[in-house]
Write a protein that holds these residues in place. Structure first.
Motif, short mmCIF file in Angstrom:
data_model
loop_
_atom_site.label_atom_id
_atom_site.label_comp_id
_atom_site.label_asym_id
_atom_site.label_seq_id
_atom_site.Cartn_x
_atom_site.Cartn_y
_atom_site.Cartn_z
N ASP A 1 30.70 45.62 43.13
CA ASP A 1 30.99 44.20 42.67
C ASP A 1 32.21 44.18 41.45
O ASP A 1 32.03 44.54 40.29
N ILE A 2 33.38 43.66 42.24
CA ILE A 2 34.58 43.83 41.30
C ILE A 2 34.90 42.60 41.25
O ILE A 2 35.22 41.85 41.96
N ASP A 3 35.09 41.93 40.07
CA ASP A 3 35.49 40.68 39.44
C ASP A 3 37.11 40.89 39.77
O ASP A 3 37.92 41.41 39.43
N PRO A 4 37.50 39.46 40.44
CA PRO A 4 38.85 39.28 40.72
C PRO A 4 39.80 39.22 39.53
O PRO A 4 40.85 39.54 39.33
N ALA A 5 39.07 38.99 38.42
CA ALA A 5 39.87 38.69 37.09
C ALA A 5 40.57 40.23 36.74
O ALA A 5 41.39 40.17 35.75
N VAL A 6 40.04 41.17 37.19
CA VAL A 6 40.62 42.52 36.77
C VAL A 6 42.04 42.52 37.11
O VAL A 6 42.98 43.39 36.46
N GLY A 7 42.55 41.62 38.16
CA GLY A 7 43.99 41.62 38.50
C GLY A 7 44.79 41.29 37.39
O GLY A 7 45.95 41.48 37.37
N SER A 8 44.32 40.55 36.39
CA SER A 8 45.29 40.16 35.40
C SER A 8 44.99 40.98 34.06
O SER A 8 45.40 40.44 32.93
N ALA B 1 43.47 46.76 44.61
CA ALA B 1 43.54 47.24 45.55
C ALA B 1 43.42 48.91 45.40
O ALA B 1 42.74 49.74 46.23
N ALA B 2 43.79 49.21 44.26
CA ALA B 2 43.74 50.64 43.93
C ALA B 2 42.39 51.09 43.74
O ALA B 2 41.84 52.02 44.03
N LEU B 3 41.30 50.22 43.24
CA LEU B 3 40.04 50.53 43.17
C LEU B 3 39.23 50.54 44.60
O LEU B 3 38.62 51.38 44.67
#
Length: 425
Positions: free
Chosen positions: A284-291, A265-267
């Motif tokens: 193109d943001i990998d959902p894995a960045v949330g972890s 969300a911040a990105l």
């Protein structure tokens, strides 16, 4: 006037003097006067002039006085005074280029004028006027040429000083930018790491008081964890004291931590702000960045904000930017590029900003490396943040294990001081 500086370099006085003497010898050997070879007196005066020029090439003013004296003797003794005239004029040129004070230059020129005019004493008026006109060649030309070379040297020296001063200024600004970024990282270290460590110490301390009927081995583990956490907090205080200067932190460098789950969300918010400024951004943001862990998550967010700000600033609001954040085997691959917005070059100027310096400092602290440079008409910034932080230089010694027994008295940090970690340093 670069060729003049190379031809009349201060370090080449001896070379110039040797060449001048050799040309004088050639004149004596191959020239004649009234069909006859040069006289013995002229040879003696010439050899003395050559010797004086060689011996006094590092003392141009003294050399000029000697050459002027030899010219006066030649005027009174021989008819062909060319050798001594050239020697005296050349000595004036060297004195003009090297004299420390302007008064020495004008006194030297006046001396040579007075000596040259002695050749016209008793001559008719037309010959006196001819002699005065000849002074423009014998005195005026070397004087003017020497002043030009002297001025060229001074301008060159001033340019080199300004260049060195500019280099020192840029180095100082770069060090200041790195120090500011270190201050920001120190604040984030406090907000992220210290908060979690303090919470762990707090929970272990509460467990030691609440769970009274524990196996002594479990109590020993609790005491060990509690002591280790307390030592870690002390080490963090020392680390923050090294990285941060409390009196020098800029307002915009006071950063806060971010919950890893809130990173996508911040990105997205950073991208929206760039779009509001007029920049077209493809993501193109990998959902894995949330972890990701909080430290690398904060780094990714700050890198993205700085890179998109640079796109708007240097490539213009008509630029097309591309943001890519992927997680591969635990490592974060981050990249921001733009098409230049139609400019000839969207390269970041060499001066006036330190965004790239701060980004590079932040990435290097996490063990990665930042690549920044032009790509086509645009600009590209990329980095890979490794899956683990680089090992510290020296691991702190483990805290001693407290003996089993009744729980110790509550410590100051066992009670929470509020929703945040206790202030460090």
């Amino acid at each position: 006037m670069g060729w003049l500086r190379r031809l009349f370099d201060e370090r080449d006085k001896l070379v110039r003097t040797v060449l001048l003497d050799l040309s004088g010898v050639g004149y004596l050997v191959f020239s004649t006067h009234d069909g006859r070879a040069q006289s013995v007196t002229q040879w003696v005066l010439a050899v003395v002039a050559f010797t004086v020029a060689l011996l006094l090439h590092r003392r141009p003013v003294v050399n000029l006085v000697g050459q002027a004296a030899l010219l006066l003797v030649a005027i009174c003794s021989i008819s062909d005074i060319t050798i001594n005239q050239v020697g005296a004029s050349w000595a004036l040129l060297e004195a003009t280029m090297s004299a420390r004070r302007a008064r020495s230059i004008w006194l030297a020129a006046g001396l040579l004028v007075a000596v040259d005019l002695t050749d016209s004493i008793g001559d008719p008026l037309d010959r006196v006027l001819s002699g005065v006109f000849g002074l423009s060649v014998e005195v005026g030309v070397p004087l003017l040429l020497g002043l030009v070379i002297r001025t060229s040297r001074e301008l060159g020296r001033q340019a080199e000083e300004r260049l060195e001063e500019e280099r020192r200024r840029r180095a100082s600004e770069s060090r200041a930018a790195r120090a500011d970024e270190r201050s920001a990282i120190a604040r984030e270290l406090h907000d992220v790491v210290a908060h979690h460590v303090a919470s762990m110490v707090l929970r272990v301390g509460v467990a030691r008081h609440v769970l009274t009927d524990l196996d002594p081995r479990v109590s020993e583990v609790f005491d060990d964890v509690h002591g280790t956490g307390t030592a870690a907090l002390a080490d963090l205080r020392r680390l923050v004291a090294v990285l941060r200067d409390p009196d020098g932190i800029r307002g915009d460098a006071a950063l806060t931590a971010i919950d890893p789950s809130a990173l996508p969300a911040a990105l997205g918010a950073a991208v929206d702000r760039a779009r509001q400024a007029g920049v077209t951004v493809e993501t193109d943001i990998d959902p894995a960045v949330g972890s990701l862990d909080a430290v690398r998550g904060m780094a990714v967010l700050r890198l993205t904000q700085e890179a998109l700000t640079n796109v708007a600033k240097h490539a213009g609001t008509s630029a097309l930017a591309r943001l890519s954040v992927t997680v591969v085997d635990g490592a974060v691959h981050w990249e921001v590029s733009d098409d230049g917005g139609g400019w000839v070059s969207a390269a970041v100027p060499s001066g006036g900003g330190h965004g790239i310096t701060g980004m590079r400092e932040r990435v290097e602290v996490l063990g990665g490396q930042l690549d920044a440079g032009p790509t086509g008409a645009g600009w590209r910034v990329s980095s890979v943040l490794p899956s683990a932080l680089p090992p510290p230089a020296a691991a702190p010694a483990p805290a001693p294990v407290a003996p089993a027994g009744p729980p110790p008295a509550p410590r100051e940090h066992d009670a929470p001081a509020g929703p945040h970690a206790p202030e460090l340093a």
